[in-house]
Motif scaffolding. Sequence first.
Motif, short mmCIF file in Angstrom:
data_model
loop_
_atom_site.label_atom_id
_atom_site.label_comp_id
_atom_site.label_asym_id
_atom_site.label_seq_id
_atom_site.Cartn_x
_atom_site.Cartn_y
_atom_site.Cartn_z
N THR A 118 0.80 -1.23 0.00
CA THR A 118 0.00 0.00 0.00
C THR A 118 0.83 1.29 0.00
O THR A 118 0.28 2.38 0.01
N ASP A 122 -0.87 4.85 -0.36
CA ASP A 122 -0.91 5.75 0.80
C ASP A 122 -0.33 7.11 0.45
O ASP A 122 -0.89 8.14 0.79
N ASN A 126 -2.39 10.49 0.58
CA ASN A 126 -1.95 11.55 1.50
C ASN A 126 -1.76 12.88 0.78
O ASN A 126 -1.92 13.94 1.36
N LEU A 164 -6.03 -1.25 2.86
CA LEU A 164 -5.94 0.17 3.25
C LEU A 164 -6.71 0.45 4.54
O LEU A 164 -6.75 1.58 5.00
#
Length: 406
Positions: A118, A122, A126, A164
């Motif tokens: 991930t 991520d 983000n 996630l």
Amino acid sequence: MALVVHKYGGTSVANTERICAIADKVSLARQAGDSIVVVVSAMSGETNRLIGLAREITERPNPRELDVLLSTGEQSTIALLCMALEKRGVAARSYTGGQVRILTDAMHNKARIMDIDTARLDAELNSGKVVVVAGFQGVDRDGNITTLGRGGSDTTAVALAAALKADECRIYTDVDGVYTTDPRVVPGARRMKQLSYEEMLEMASLGAKVLQIRSVEFASKYNVPLRVLSSFEDGEGTLITREDESMEQALISGVAFNRDEAQVTVQGVPDQPGIAFGILGPVADAGIEVDMIIQNVGADGSTDFTFTVHRDDYGRAMEILRSTGDKLGAREVSGNDTIVKVSLVGVGMRSHAGIASKTFGVLAKEGINIHMISTSEIKISVVIDEKYLELAVRALHKEFELEQAA
Ligand code: ASP
Ligand code: MG
């Protein structure tokens, strides 16, 4: 801020107009503050078209090459959807299954997901981007492209949601939820607000039209809240979760049915150890899946054995049984491929006695003969003649008051 995985199936991305409509939807959800990962299928008909192309060249395409070909369907939609999102001022980025490293085993055309890295996802999330991932595909340890089997995009979505730790996985499709039974059989069938993974799995024959059953197993294993809802109309759809105490528990959740069954019987085989294995072993060896199994109490040293198989396997199953029957000295081998299975499903059954007898009472009143019965903690299934399917489903749906709002 919630992290939500959206999955849009083939009909939801059937053309660029629809892709733009999906982009509008995603854009709204993004504005509302959700972090979003979108998983898409190929445009409807595309996977079949690609399979057709392969078949024009060879009857049996090399499975590895078939996966390279089929994965292009989803690759097209992720790019188109990202273009549509960017046009709406939404920062978005597309990734193939291999790029996000959806790692699978090496079973081409029916690979299983083993791991998802991930890190990249991520980082994109983000930085505020919407991430659009191609469904139905992954990559094996050697970097070969794999696909997950028909309908596999649902499983991609759930697997991503699990990896996630998303708050919800939403499967947007062309129906607005899971119904108490097929509305084509019972027009008064009702959309369920909520049901448990277990019930959804037991209702596979109803649910399979809505989502790949493997994705429900996956969601259950990782406890991912799964919601089935319409991509075309607003509405809350049907939420599928772990069974929870506070759930307003209907006695019966739904009536599922399966028209694809056939029944085979071996009569008068010796009642001795190894008989079930002797009969079912060769059937399993032929790769034929068996559903319900019933063995009678033995009498006079012999017993009867009945089970159901998929209707497509009926001919082969009969062939195998005739030869096994001869070997075992069976009195008779018979079969029936005009039967269906009707199942009543509900976690409420756990705490209520008498559901089975009520079910049999309803069928008796309608003059419907039952060929086989099987039960689990949350399900009662009966095998009946095909011609009574509609009658049985309607009568049961009515008797258990499934039309009324829960
Ligand atoms: N495109 C693939 C199929 O048609 C996967 C999916 O749509 O889920 O089966
Ligand atoms: Mg699908």
